[in-house]
Design an enzyme around this catalytic site. Structure first.
Site, PDB file in Angstrom:
ATOM      1  CD  GLU A 147      -3.786   7.193   7.652  1.00 25.05           C
ATOM      2  OE1 GLU A 147      -3.514   6.300   8.463  1.00 25.05           O
ATOM      3  OE2 GLU A 147      -4.203   6.952   6.514  1.00 25.05           O
ATOM      4  CD  GLU A 173      -2.980  -0.912   2.348  1.00 25.07           C
ATOM      5  OE1 GLU A 173      -2.773  -0.037   3.215  1.00 25.07           O
ATOM      6  OE2 GLU A 173      -3.934  -1.710   2.406  1.00 25.07           O
TER       7      GLU A 173
END
Length: 277
Positions: free
Chosen positions: A54, A43
């Site tokens: 995140e 990824e």
């Protein structure tokens, strides 16, 4: 190789790094080190200024990448410059996809991604209910669309996600944002159990940091593991200490091998996976 093919020969190790962190050339070395360490899929983060899914570790990686000049156009150049053979997944936010090209909409971005060799997308801020245009573009160009399933996702919403997903489903191992943890959440087992009836590979992420974590998660029934923050920590530490790229790449490869070995060990502790039809 398709994303589902990457899961066909055993548990898949899916590492994440932000493209261009901390700089373009070093980042190329780091991503290539992950393949040497056993990655089955990689990824690649295309940084966005507001990465809502995140934790601090990857937020800081996004900042370093943006400060180094990473843009969607530069990202596509980065993918073309990589010397890897495993499938690549672009993890980014829908604003960047929608606004790329001369006209708004996801099609130009998806077309370019397919051209440079991207196999699929993870778009954390795009609900399944609003994913129709991106799903259509992915279908047109033969790319997969991966969705994140949280521990709280159930019922009709889960069904809606699983109708849209392809390649693999990103199973969130715990609630909250990404980040390496010292133990594996008990929610992992229940999350995997909820997905048993869906015929798509299940890759568990959020908080995996070592081989023991990987072993336990795969032994619990996961088809793969997704690891980001623990690897990004190595990049950040090397950057802060002024270490050369080769040294940092060696550390990444070492942790990657530990994670891959853990996943393989976990697979040996469970019954054989039934064949997918």
């Amino acid at each position: 190789m398709s994303l589902e093919d990457a899961f066909s020969d055993g548990p898949a190790f899916v590492p994440y790094l932000a493209a261009g962190d901390p700089d373009y050339e070093s980042s190329l070395e780091y991503v290539e080190a992950l393949e040497r360490g056993g990655a089955d899929v990689i990824e690649l983060g295309l940084p966005f200024s507001e990465p809502i899914a995140e934790g601090p570790t990857i937020q800081n990686a996004v900042v370093r990448s943006l400060e180094g000049g990473m843009t969607p156009t530069r990202f596509f150049e980065f993918v073309e410059d990589l010397d890897v053979s495993v499938p690549l997944v672009c993890m980014t936010y829908y604003n960047l996809i929608y606004r790329y090209g001369d006209e708004p909409g996801p099609r130009p971005f998806v077309e370019k991604a397919a051209e440079v060799g991207i196999e699929g997308f993870v778009v954390p801020d795009l609900p399944a209910e609003e994913a129709g245009p991106l799903r259509e573009a992915c279908d047109e160009f033969g790319l997969d669309l991966v969705f994140i399933v949280a521990p709280t996702t159930r019922g009709e919403r889960l069904d809606r996600i699983m109708e849209q997903v392809s390649g693999y489903v990103y199973v969130q191992a715990r609630l909250g944002t990404t980040g390496a943890q010292s133990s594996v959440s008990d929610q992992t087992d229940s999350s995997l159990e909820r997905l048993t009836d869906y015929d798509v590979p299940k890759a568990v992420g959020f908080g995996i940091s070592d081989g023991d974590h990987a072993e336990r998660i795969v032994a619990s029934g996961a088809d793969g593991i997704i690891v980001g923050s623990a690897l990004v920590d190595i990049v950040a530490e090397g950057h802060e200490n002024g270490d050369d790229a080769e040294t940092v790449a060696d550390r990444l490869e070492t942790l990657a091998r530990e994670l891959e070995d853990g996943a393989v060990a976990g697979a040996s502790q469970r019954p054989p996976h039934p064949e997918r039809t």
